[in-house]
Design a protein around this motif. Structure first.
Motif, short mmCIF file in Angstrom:
data_model
loop_
_atom_site.label_atom_id
_atom_site.label_comp_id
_atom_site.label_asym_id
_atom_site.label_seq_id
_atom_site.Cartn_x
_atom_site.Cartn_y
_atom_site.Cartn_z
N ASP A 38 22.62 -0.56 18.69
CA ASP A 38 23.05 0.68 19.33
C ASP A 38 21.92 1.70 19.39
O ASP A 38 21.86 2.52 20.30
N LYS A 39 20.98 1.64 18.44
CA LYS A 39 19.80 2.52 18.50
C LYS A 39 18.94 2.18 19.71
O LYS A 39 18.49 3.07 20.45
N LEU A 40 18.71 0.88 19.92
CA LEU A 40 17.92 0.43 21.07
C LEU A 40 18.59 0.83 22.38
O LEU A 40 17.94 1.35 23.30
N PHE A 41 19.89 0.59 22.47
CA PHE A 41 20.59 0.90 23.72
C PHE A 41 20.53 2.40 24.03
O PHE A 41 20.39 2.79 25.19
N ARG A 42 20.62 3.22 23.02
CA ARG A 42 20.52 4.67 23.23
C ARG A 42 19.13 5.04 23.76
O ARG A 42 18.99 5.90 24.64
N GLU A 46 18.76 6.95 27.19
CA GLU A 46 18.37 8.37 27.12
C GLU A 46 16.91 8.64 27.46
O GLU A 46 16.60 9.72 27.97
N SER A 47 16.02 7.67 27.21
CA SER A 47 14.60 7.95 27.44
C SER A 47 13.87 6.90 28.26
O SER A 47 12.68 7.07 28.55
N SER A 48 14.56 5.83 28.65
CA SER A 48 13.92 4.75 29.42
C SER A 48 12.58 4.37 28.78
O SER A 48 11.54 4.33 29.43
N ARG A 69 20.20 3.78 37.98
CA ARG A 69 19.27 2.86 38.62
C ARG A 69 17.91 2.84 37.95
O ARG A 69 16.91 2.46 38.57
N GLU A 70 17.83 3.24 36.69
CA GLU A 70 16.56 3.18 35.97
C GLU A 70 16.11 1.73 35.76
O GLU A 70 14.92 1.42 35.80
N TYR A 71 17.08 0.86 35.51
CA TYR A 71 16.79 -0.54 35.21
C TYR A 71 17.70 -1.45 36.03
O TYR A 71 18.79 -1.05 36.45
#
Length: 324
Positions: A38-42, A46-48, A69-71
């Motif tokens: 969940d840390k990675l997903f955030r 939040e910061s790409s 659409r960032e990823y």
């Protein structure tokens, strides 16, 4: 040589990439280990923070549904888990089957999380318990303070009770304020003699084998996403990343084959044989077509549970590797 940063949790089939970097197909991947998931997903949301990253399947589908659409996802699936073993009750509980959860209070870390989508879908499909028949509570399972990463639709949010930020779901389970908790890993309270918590199902691993025989699906939890700007500049990047990870996975399978003939744990050879007979030689197959049954089942669950406004086509969510 294209230099890319990549972040995931730890997977043995990444092989040499786990040393911190790997070069192949004119890409130099620099890998970073980030945990818990969940840390990675955030960080991704939040910061790409990375060029390539592991991402929650549910979080990704919901964000794309709202125009994120960032990823873009590549049909590479880093985490798959059967989820009968993710349900826990008190050791003295009389609950031993899914249908007994109707009318009960059940906790889960985040309502939208992929594991929770699969659990709710499984409960409805195989045990006849609809999500609205359960009162859901959200918050940290063993660590307090967890909150939803992705905003829930208002109608769903109104039916969910967040627990106090200084409490945990398992504390509430042990105290009798919850009847069951969904947790993606086996909690400390379920380990050792005299454990206060046990798996809801008496034999979850057998239930999961039976689930696979019935549905033919190895549930997908996480996918791999790549910056859309990179894919727009060079569409071949997705295919090249796929080739790198396939080669690393093949090396891992070769080592497993060595273990089959030179086992370091008793009965390991029998387990590998059983797994191969049930699920084939490549349970971790990549690609859209190879994973369509699992992906479609997940998206059907997510849409029917109200997490998605519309049911997307697979081609809207994933880069098609077959034509690149």
């Amino acid at each position: 040589m294209l230099k890319l940063t990549m972040a995931t949790i730890y997977y043995p089939y990444f092989g040499k990439l786990l040393d911190g970097s790997y070069v192949g197909h004119d890409i130099a991947l620099t890998w970073q280990y980030v945990t818990p998931p969940d840390k990675l997903f955030r960080q991704v949301i939040e910061s790409s923070a990375y060029d390539v990253a592991e991402m929650s399947m549910s979080g990704y589908a919901m964000l794309r549904d709202h125009g994120w659409r960032e990823y873009m996802a590549v049909p590479i699936f880093t985490s798959r888990r059967f989820r009968h073993s993710a349900l826990f009750v008190r050791s003295d509980s009389e609950i031993v089957s899914g249908e007994q959860l109707a009318g009960k209070n059940v906790g889960l870390p985040e309502y939208h999380m992929t594991a929770a989508v699969w659990v709710r879908g499984m409960l409805e499909e195989d045990f006849g318990v609809k999500p609205e028949q359960i009162q859901w509570f959200t918050g940290g399972a063993e660590r307090p303070g967890r909150k939803e990463r992705v905003e829930l639709p208002a109608g769903i949010a109104a039916r969910i009770t967040p627990i106090p930020s200084d409490q945990t779901l398992f504390d509430m389970l042990v105290e009798g304020r919850l009847d069951a908790v969904m947790c993606a890993h086996k909690p400390a309270l379920a380990r050792g003699e005299g454990a206060h918590v046990r798996s809801l199902f008496p034999n979850p691993s057998q239930m999961e084998r039976d689930y696979y025989r019935k549905h033919g699906v190895f549930p997908i939890m996480h996918t791999v996403v790549v910056r859309e700007s990179l894919l727009a500049s060079d569409p071949s990047i997705a295919r090249r990343i796929h080739l790198i990870l396939e080669e690393l996975k093949s090396d891992f399978y070769a080592k497993i084959d060595i273990l089959r003939h030179h086992p370091v744990f008793p009965w390991l050879e029998d387990y590998i044989d059983e797994l191969e007979n049930l699920m084939g030689k490549d349970p971790w197959a990549q690609g859209i077509a190879q994973n369509a049954p699992a992906l479609n089942k997940f998206l059907n669950f997510s849409y029917s549970q109200g997490l998605l406004r519309k049911r997307p086509r697979l081609e809207e969510l994933f880069v098609d590797l077959s034509d690149r």
